[in-house]
Design a protein around this motif. Structure first.
Motif, short mmCIF file in Angstrom:
data_model
loop_
_atom_site.label_atom_id
_atom_site.label_comp_id
_atom_site.label_asym_id
_atom_site.label_seq_id
_atom_site.Cartn_x
_atom_site.Cartn_y
_atom_site.Cartn_z
N VAL A 88 14.11 -4.08 11.17
CA VAL A 88 13.30 -4.08 9.94
C VAL A 88 11.97 -3.36 10.17
O VAL A 88 11.40 -2.82 9.22
CB VAL A 88 13.06 -5.49 9.35
CG1 VAL A 88 14.37 -6.20 9.06
CG2 VAL A 88 12.15 -6.33 10.21
N VAL A 89 11.48 -3.33 11.40
CA VAL A 89 10.19 -2.68 11.67
C VAL A 89 10.30 -1.16 11.53
O VAL A 89 9.57 -0.57 10.72
CB VAL A 89 9.63 -3.11 13.04
CG1 VAL A 89 8.35 -2.34 13.37
CG2 VAL A 89 9.37 -4.61 13.06
N PRO A 90 11.21 -0.49 12.25
CA PRO A 90 11.31 0.96 12.02
C PRO A 90 11.78 1.30 10.60
O PRO A 90 11.35 2.30 10.04
CB PRO A 90 12.31 1.44 13.08
CG PRO A 90 13.00 0.23 13.58
CD PRO A 90 12.08 -0.93 13.35
N PHE A 91 12.64 0.45 10.03
CA PHE A 91 13.08 0.68 8.65
C PHE A 91 11.86 0.68 7.72
O PHE A 91 11.76 1.51 6.81
CB PHE A 91 14.09 -0.39 8.21
CG PHE A 91 14.56 -0.21 6.80
CD1 PHE A 91 15.57 0.68 6.51
CD2 PHE A 91 14.00 -0.94 5.77
CE1 PHE A 91 16.01 0.86 5.19
CE2 PHE A 91 14.42 -0.78 4.46
CZ PHE A 91 15.43 0.13 4.17
N THR A 92 10.96 -0.25 7.95
CA THR A 92 9.75 -0.32 7.13
C THR A 92 8.93 0.96 7.28
O THR A 92 8.49 1.54 6.28
CB THR A 92 8.91 -1.55 7.52
OG1 THR A 92 9.69 -2.72 7.28
CG2 THR A 92 7.63 -1.62 6.71
N PHE A 93 8.73 1.39 8.51
CA PHE A 93 7.91 2.59 8.74
C PHE A 93 8.57 3.85 8.19
O PHE A 93 7.89 4.69 7.60
CB PHE A 93 7.62 2.78 10.23
CG PHE A 93 6.52 1.89 10.73
CD1 PHE A 93 5.22 2.07 10.31
CD2 PHE A 93 6.80 0.85 11.61
CE1 PHE A 93 4.20 1.25 10.76
CE2 PHE A 93 5.79 0.02 12.06
CZ PHE A 93 4.48 0.22 11.64
N MET A 97 7.46 2.68 4.02
CA MET A 97 6.06 3.10 4.11
C MET A 97 5.71 4.29 3.23
O MET A 97 4.64 4.28 2.61
CB MET A 97 5.70 3.38 5.57
CG MET A 97 4.27 3.10 5.91
SD MET A 97 3.73 1.45 5.46
CE MET A 97 3.52 0.75 7.05
N PRO A 98 6.56 5.31 3.11
CA PRO A 98 6.20 6.41 2.19
C PRO A 98 6.02 5.92 0.75
O PRO A 98 5.11 6.38 0.05
CB PRO A 98 7.39 7.37 2.30
CG PRO A 98 7.96 7.11 3.67
CD PRO A 98 7.78 5.63 3.90
N LYS A 102 2.47 5.94 -1.48
CA LYS A 102 2.39 6.50 -2.85
C LYS A 102 1.83 5.47 -3.82
O LYS A 102 1.02 5.81 -4.68
CB LYS A 102 3.78 6.97 -3.31
CG LYS A 102 4.27 8.22 -2.61
CD LYS A 102 5.68 8.57 -3.04
CE LYS A 102 6.22 9.73 -2.23
NZ LYS A 102 7.64 9.99 -2.53
N LEU A 103 2.29 4.22 -3.68
CA LEU A 103 1.80 3.18 -4.59
C LEU A 103 0.31 2.89 -4.37
O LEU A 103 -0.39 2.51 -5.32
CB LEU A 103 2.61 1.90 -4.41
CG LEU A 103 4.00 1.91 -5.03
CD1 LEU A 103 4.83 0.74 -4.53
CD2 LEU A 103 3.90 1.89 -6.55
N LEU A 104 -0.17 3.06 -3.15
CA LEU A 104 -1.56 2.77 -2.83
C LEU A 104 -2.47 4.00 -2.92
O LEU A 104 -3.68 3.89 -2.68
CB LEU A 104 -1.66 2.19 -1.42
CG LEU A 104 -1.00 0.82 -1.21
CD1 LEU A 104 -0.96 0.46 0.26
CD2 LEU A 104 -1.72 -0.25 -2.02
N ALA A 105 -1.91 5.15 -3.28
CA ALA A 105 -2.70 6.39 -3.30
C ALA A 105 -3.85 6.29 -4.30
O ALA A 105 -3.65 5.86 -5.45
CB ALA A 105 -1.80 7.57 -3.66
N PRO A 106 -5.04 6.68 -3.86
CA PRO A 106 -6.17 6.68 -4.78
C PRO A 106 -5.90 7.64 -5.95
O PRO A 106 -5.30 8.70 -5.77
CB PRO A 106 -7.34 7.21 -3.93
CG PRO A 106 -6.89 7.07 -2.51
CD PRO A 106 -5.40 7.12 -2.52
N GLY A 107 -6.30 7.24 -7.12
CA GLY A 107 -6.11 8.09 -8.29
C GLY A 107 -4.74 7.98 -8.94
O GLY A 107 -4.48 8.65 -9.94
N ARG A 108 -3.85 7.17 -8.37
CA ARG A 108 -2.51 7.01 -8.95
C ARG A 108 -2.64 6.42 -10.35
O ARG A 108 -3.42 5.51 -10.57
CB ARG A 108 -1.66 6.07 -8.09
CG ARG A 108 -0.44 5.51 -8.86
CD ARG A 108 0.65 4.99 -7.98
NE ARG A 108 1.30 6.03 -7.22
CZ ARG A 108 2.13 6.95 -7.74
NH1 ARG A 108 2.38 6.98 -9.01
NH2 ARG A 108 2.68 7.84 -6.96
#
Length: 147
Positions: A88-93, A97-98, A102-108
């Motif tokens: 689950v750790v590498p799967f998450t990364f 993670m991408p 994107k969800l946390l990108a400033p200005g979204r």
């Protein structure tokens, strides 16, 4: 005594991870998606940040303890269970993670259709983590009952 402690910790941490992951997929994320997209994205961000500090250590500790049990000679099935929770750790990364970035990108635009799609995809990706952790937990528990 050390073997039993590692067996317990591997199983306990996997079970805690699986329970939290299952709750997220069956309760929290569907409730979140019931909100308008902007509100859902705003709720997702702090939830994600808090869950990270709980779930990552649980997965890693379960993996390390399960691998330790295998090294102590308890059998390859312990390593299989450790790999299930550990992946689950590498799967998450690699996979999740991408989407997180994107969800946390400033200005979204938090109310956009793209944000809604990202949140829906995130839920499907997270379900993979849930299934892996449940499989690890079931295998660990089965192994514990055999000893």
């Amino acid at each position: 005594m050390m073997l039993q402690a590692f067996q317990f910790l591997a199983t306990f941490c996997a079970a805690l991870f699986a329970g939290a992951a299952l709750y997220i997929n069956l309760v929290e994320h569907p409730a979140r998606l019931g909100l308008d997209t902007r509100a859902a994205a705003m709720q997702w961000a702090p939830s994600y940040k808090r869950a990270t500090w709980m779930q990552a250590p649980l997965a890693l500790l379960s993996f390390l303890c399960g691998t330790g049990v295998w090294f102590m000679g308890a059998g390859a099935a312990w390593f299989v269970a450790a790999v299930l929770i550990g992946v689950v750790v590498p799967f998450t990364f690699i996979v999740i993670m991408p989407t997180n970035h994107k969800l946390l990108a400033p200005g979204r635009d938090l109310g956009s259709a793209e944000t809604r799609t990202l949140l829906e995809n995130w839920g499907r990706f997270h379900a993979v983590r849930t299934v892996l952790s449940l499989l690890a937990t079931v295998l660990y528990m089965w192994l514990l009952m055999r000893t």
